[in-house]
Write a protein that holds these residues in place. Structure first.
Motif, short mmCIF file in Angstrom:
data_model
loop_
_atom_site.label_atom_id
_atom_site.label_comp_id
_atom_site.label_asym_id
_atom_site.label_seq_id
_atom_site.Cartn_x
_atom_site.Cartn_y
_atom_site.Cartn_z
N PHE A 807 48.59 55.13 36.11
CA PHE A 807 47.77 53.93 36.65
C PHE A 807 48.41 52.76 36.13
O PHE A 807 48.68 52.64 34.80
CB PHE A 807 46.34 54.25 36.09
CG PHE A 807 45.61 55.10 36.68
CD1 PHE A 807 46.00 55.74 37.90
CD2 PHE A 807 44.21 55.54 36.05
CE1 PHE A 807 45.06 56.82 38.51
CE2 PHE A 807 43.48 56.65 36.57
CZ PHE A 807 43.95 57.23 37.75
N SER A 808 48.29 51.34 36.61
CA SER A 808 48.37 50.37 36.15
C SER A 808 47.19 49.24 36.42
O SER A 808 46.69 49.24 37.74
CB SER A 808 49.79 49.62 36.71
OG SER A 808 49.82 48.33 35.99
N PHE A 809 46.59 49.02 35.32
CA PHE A 809 45.30 48.19 35.70
C PHE A 809 45.67 46.76 35.94
O PHE A 809 46.29 46.08 35.19
CB PHE A 809 44.35 48.23 34.43
CG PHE A 809 43.93 49.58 34.20
CD1 PHE A 809 42.80 50.05 34.85
CD2 PHE A 809 44.52 50.31 33.37
CE1 PHE A 809 42.03 51.32 34.59
CE2 PHE A 809 43.98 51.81 33.31
CZ PHE A 809 42.52 52.23 33.70
N GLY A 810 45.29 46.43 37.34
CA GLY A 810 45.63 44.99 37.66
C GLY A 810 44.28 44.34 37.24
O GLY A 810 43.36 44.05 37.97
N THR A 811 44.23 43.79 36.06
CA THR A 811 43.13 43.08 35.76
C THR A 811 42.68 41.59 36.13
O THR A 811 41.42 41.17 36.00
CB THR A 811 43.29 42.93 33.78
OG1 THR A 811 44.39 42.32 33.65
CG2 THR A 811 43.07 44.29 33.36
N ASN A 812 43.62 40.97 36.85
CA ASN A 812 43.35 39.98 37.51
C ASN A 812 42.35 40.15 38.70
O ASN A 812 41.26 39.33 38.70
CB ASN A 812 44.70 39.15 38.17
CG ASN A 812 45.48 38.65 37.06
OD1 ASN A 812 45.27 38.63 35.82
ND2 ASN A 812 46.96 38.36 37.37
N ASP A 813 42.57 40.87 39.47
CA ASP A 813 41.78 41.39 40.59
C ASP A 813 40.81 42.02 40.05
O ASP A 813 39.44 42.29 40.68
CB ASP A 813 42.28 42.15 41.78
CG ASP A 813 43.13 41.01 42.54
OD1 ASP A 813 43.17 39.90 42.22
OD2 ASP A 813 43.87 41.70 43.59
N LEU A 814 40.79 43.01 38.90
CA LEU A 814 39.59 43.63 38.65
C LEU A 814 38.50 42.86 37.98
O LEU A 814 37.30 43.07 37.98
CB LEU A 814 40.11 44.83 37.44
CG LEU A 814 39.23 45.86 37.13
CD1 LEU A 814 38.61 46.71 38.32
CD2 LEU A 814 39.85 46.79 35.92
N THR A 815 39.04 41.66 37.41
CA THR A 815 38.07 40.73 36.67
C THR A 815 37.49 40.07 37.87
O THR A 815 36.33 39.73 37.89
CB THR A 815 38.71 39.92 35.99
OG1 THR A 815 39.27 40.34 34.91
CG2 THR A 815 37.76 38.55 35.52
#
Length: 916
Positions: A807-815
């Motif tokens: 998994f790589s968390f894409g925190t830009n879009d997750l935010t």
């Protein structure tokens, strides 16, 4: 402040409040209740005053009203705890006992100072009162007992001015109204025929006091108070009130200081630097705060009070000169300087007063410093055996390391330059070049060996070629998380965003700031560290660190590089998190490796489609009427993608490379203005209506939530197939080199929210991998994983992990999806949210740990519940933010990935997270 720490602090405060007898006032002096260990309760100033008293430094006695009173004050309609008045009177009595003076007495009166003291230093942000206790009677006693009438009345006029301003609210009515007290003082100096305040006679000062009192009466309708205790409580209330003044709020927002912390109030016996020529006051540092050099650094004034040093009315003298004017005081200060550093084990910023030749210490704190100074001081304190490596790492703000890496404007050139306006500092460093309004213009300038500044209202992926070619990027819209800022940081480009005073007219090819208009090709300079924009070309210089890394300077010739290298080695020794980079080209990869990256955590393949003829073939694919036509266009793109990946794999030399398959919606690759549509139609030999109709068909109401990511691959599996083939053929070629590079590609499927989405795409990738290995007669390992960037993907991570290998968390879009906020549009209201403390910081710059962070934590736990050894990373912009890195460490991620210039910051922040 991390959520866990805030929770712990709240519980601690609640526990104290529930105690039967809460202590609100802590004495320091001969009787000292506090110490530096009580910083949260006493604030930085109060804790350090108590500590200095404990170690025998000459500190005027006083007491600290705790930060808990500030919290109570705001929670209870600006009232005080019932027991506070009794404690304050007892503390005042203790001061009176130690100094042999009495507050409000007609003989031998005690005078006090009242100052703020938050946990973190906030210099100049809150209010101060000096000389409290003076009135029409006590001033006469002070004059008689000091034998210096001018001194006594000078103190009284200062007190009236401060109290009238801070407590009674006598301030300028509007921006055209000068401070009434200062205006009055200026007029009196003119009447007396003197230039400086200390040249006024006692009679002049008495007249000034009459005029000051008249101003207060006229502006407030109330007389200046004569009762000393009324003055004291008014001053205490003013300090607590100033915790919520505008400048304090702005400062807290800038430096992430929670409003809930509150401020303490420090009440202290006055000592006087304005009694005559054997008196002085000053501010000094135990080392140079600009470069960290171990020299005694500071300023002082003879016959002055503290505010005179910073007010600029008189020019202070360098501290070295005190050795000539007051040799004993200078020698005493040198002894104090050494003792402070030895005890506090850090560079100190302290205030002092010399009263009739005797030195008094009024404050000490860890001094504010530049990034360069922070690194140098930490390294040298270790060499001096005052601290160890771990302590040194914790003392350097992680962001400080970046200031050693950026290009800078030549200081001499800056002095001659004209600042036009200021925007948001989005990509640190300095850049000068020709104004270019389009990507082709910037490429043309760069092709001739010139320097370009790409100036856009806002950037889009279509501008990428120009961003690559330009030395710097300037936009009139967008914030520090805008497209321009994100890409600029990744490419290590200087960037200033959201410069609202910049007006760009594409049709006329002009850039206007105020009454200045610049044309395409004119020179302009931007400072991405300060946000300043200059007219003309200001000379720049690369950092010494970069010069060493690029082989243009020997390491032994650069002390700056040696310090940087030492800190990075310490950081790597202690950190647990891996640090990768976001990179799309060999140049970016090489830069990141030089900065210490351990792999690529995010290669955005869409950026590869904008160079040369590729965009044409990409558009052919998008405009194709059927699968056969799409495959024909994709076949033309395949060699380009393969070449790109081959270059990237070679640059990384076998380090892991995570490649994200096509993510943005297709409309971003098509032109939207009529001239560009016509140009494309001509190049493809089709009618312009074909282009317009396709653009219209691909238009989405909200492309953020539309046909993008894995949804594209599911709709058009031939796109996934082409990209996978390019990746694996490039990997196969690396295995067949004379010196094989054992590449292990990591293929990342974006925007997965359903387990079956991933299964669909993984099947395509596995099929292509098998075909390539059979055709190329080579076997290689590879991983297929996903980017967790929608809430459903995090919440069902246990199901997704059945197929995913990482998994790589894409925190830009997750935010964005987690908060329902667009990073490009949130700027319209984020400022107000920060003012109201709804959001303590920009969630696109620093992870919203309590909200979005929970999605990351849930995704991590659920993923590993299915696969114990599931590799977890983060590749959003938060990967380079120190506070976010601390959170990612706490939830057990394996690595963070960030833009190349943020790699050193991430390495240091990861070590600090591990050491906490």
């Amino acid at each position: 402040m991390p959520a866990k720490k805030a929770k712990k602090a709240t519980k601690k405060a609640a526990k104290r409040k529930s105690a039967s007898a809460v202590k609100y006032s802590y004495d320091f002096g001969q009787k000292t209740d506090g110490s530096s260990k009580l910083r949260e309760l006493l604030g930085g100033k109060g804790a350090n005053l108590a500590e200095m008293a404990r170690i025998g430094l000459p500190v005027p006695p006083g007491f600290t009203i705790t930060t808990e009173v500030c919290t109570y004050f705001y929670d209870n309609g600006r009232q005080y705890p019932k027991t506070l008045e009794k404690e304050v009177k007892a503390s005042v009595a203790q001061i009176e006992k130690e100094v042999g003076k009495k507050l409000g007495a007609d003989k031998n009166p005690l005078l006090l100072s009242v100052r703020s003291g938050a946990r973190e230093s906030m210099p100049g942000m809150m209010d101060t009162i000096l000389n409290l206790g003076l009135n029409d009677k006590t001033v006469k006693a002070l004059a008689s007992e000091s034998g210096n009438e001018a001194f006594a009345y000078d103190c009284y006029r200062r007190f009236i001015q401060m109290y009238g301003d801070v407590v009674m609210g006598v301030q300028a009515v509007n921006e055209n109204d000068h401070c009434p007290f200062e205006s009055c003082l200026e007029k009196l100096r003119e009447e007396a025929g003197v230039k400086l305040d200390n040249e006024l006679t006692a009679e002049d000062l008495k007249e000034l006091i009459k005029r000051y009192k008249a101003i207060i009466k006229k502006r407030t309708g109330t007389a200046f108070p004569q009762d000393a205790y009324e003055q004291l409580w008014g001053s205490i209330g003013a300090v607590f009130n100033s915790w919520q003044n505008e400048r304090a709020i702005l400062y807290r927002q800038k430096y992430g200081i929670p409003a809930a912390w509150g401020t303490a109030v420090n009440v202290q016996a006055m000592v006087f630097g304005n009694m005559g020529d054997n008196c002085a006051t000053g501010v000094a540092f135990t080392r140079d705060p600009a470069n960290g050099e171990k020299v005694f650094y500071g300023e002082y004034l003879i016959n002055a009070q503290g505010e005179d040093v910073v007010a600029g009315i008189r020019t202070p003298n360098a501290i070295a000169q005190l050795k000539e004017e007051m040799p004993k005081a200078h020698a005493d200060l040198e002894a104090v300087r050494k003792k402070l550093e030895k005890h506090f084990k850090d560079m100190q910023d302290f205030e002092f007063t010399v009263e009739n030749g005797k030195l008094w210490m009024l404050q000490t704190r860890n001094g504010k410093r530049t990034g360069l100074a922070a690194v140098r001081i930490a390294v040298e304190l270790v060499k001096e055996k005052l601290i160890d490596q771990k302590t040194a790492l914790k003392k350097i703000p992680a962001d400080s390391i970046s200031s050693l890496l950026v290009a800078v404007f030549d200081p001499a050139a800056v002095k001659k330059a004209k600042v036009l306006t200021t925007g948001l500092p989005a990509g640190p460093g300095a850049a000068a070049g020709k104004i270019c309004f389009t990507a082709p213009d910037a490429e043309a300038v760069a092709a001739k060996g010139g320097h370009a500044i790409l100036c856009r209202v806002e950037t889009t992926p279509e501008d990428l070629r120009g961003m690559i070619a330009a030395d710097g990027i300037l936009t009139s819209r967008g914030g520090v998380s805008s497209h321009a800022a994100l890409v600029a940081r990744q490419m290590n480009k200087v960037c200033v965003c959201g410069a609202s005073e910049v007006v760009i007219n594409y049709a006329n090819e002009t850039l206007t700031i105020g009454d200045k208009t610049f044309k395409n090709g004119d020179d302009i300079s931007i400072d991405g560290t300060t946000g300043e924009i200059f007219a003309g070309a200001v000379d720049t210089a690369p950092s010494e660190v970069d010069q060493v890394l690029n082989g243009k300077l020997k390491a032994e010739d650069s002390y700056t590089f040696q310090m940087y290298d030492q800190v990075m080695k310490w950081a790597d020794k202690h950190r647990k998190l891996g640090v990768r980079t976001n990179a799309d080209s060999p140049d970016q990869a090489a830069s990141a490796i030089a900065y210490g990256a351990e792999g690529i955590g995010l290669c955005r393949t869409e950026h590869m489609f904008f160079e040369g003829d590729r965009i044409t073939f990409m558009r052919q694919m998008i405009l194709a009427s059927d699968e056969a036509e799409r495959r024909k266009a994709l076949k033309k793109l395949l060699p380009f993608q393969r070449k790109d990946f081959n270059g990237l794999f070679k640059a990384m030399g076998g380090l892991p490379v995570t490649v994200r398959l096509l993510d943005p919606p297709l409309h971003e690759f098509l032109p939207h203005d009529e001239s560009s549509k016509r140009e494309l139609a001509n190049s493809l030999g089709v009618d312009i209506d074909v282009i317009s109709n396709r653009v219209h068909a691909l238009h989405e109401s909200n492309p953020m939530l539309g046909h993008r990511g894995c949804r594209l691959g599911i709709s058009y599996p031939e796109i996934t197939e082409m990209q996978a083939r390019a990746i694996f053929e490039a990997a196969a070629a690396c295995y067949k080199l004379k010196k094989p590079i054992k590449v292990i590609p990591e293929v990342m499927i974006p925007l997965v929210g359903f387990a079956d989405e991933l299964k669909n795409q993984v099947a395509v990738v596995h099929r292509v991998a098998a075909e390539v290995m059979e055709k190329k007669k080579v076997q290689f390992k590879y991983l297929v994983g996903t980017m967790i960037e929608v809430p459903r993907g995090a919440l069902t991570a246990d199901e997704v992990a059945e197929t995913a290998e990482f998994f790589s968390f894409g925190t830009n879009d997750l935010t964005q999806t987690g908060l329902g906020m667009s990073r490009d549009d949130a700027g319209t209201f984020l400022g107000k949210y920060k003012d109201l403390d709804i959001l303590p910081q920009n969630p696109f710059a620093s992870i919203d740990a309590a909200g979005v962070g929970q999605l990351v934590e849930i995704g991590a736990k659920k993923g590993r519940s299915t696969k114990k050894d599931l590799k977890l990373g983060i590749c959003g912009e938060h990967g380079g933010d120190p506070a976010s890195i601390e959170f990612f460490h706490s939830v057990g991620l394996d690595y963070v990935s960030c833009s190349p210039p943020r790699v050193p910051v991430a390495r240091l922040a990861a070590a600090q997270a591990a050491l906490k």
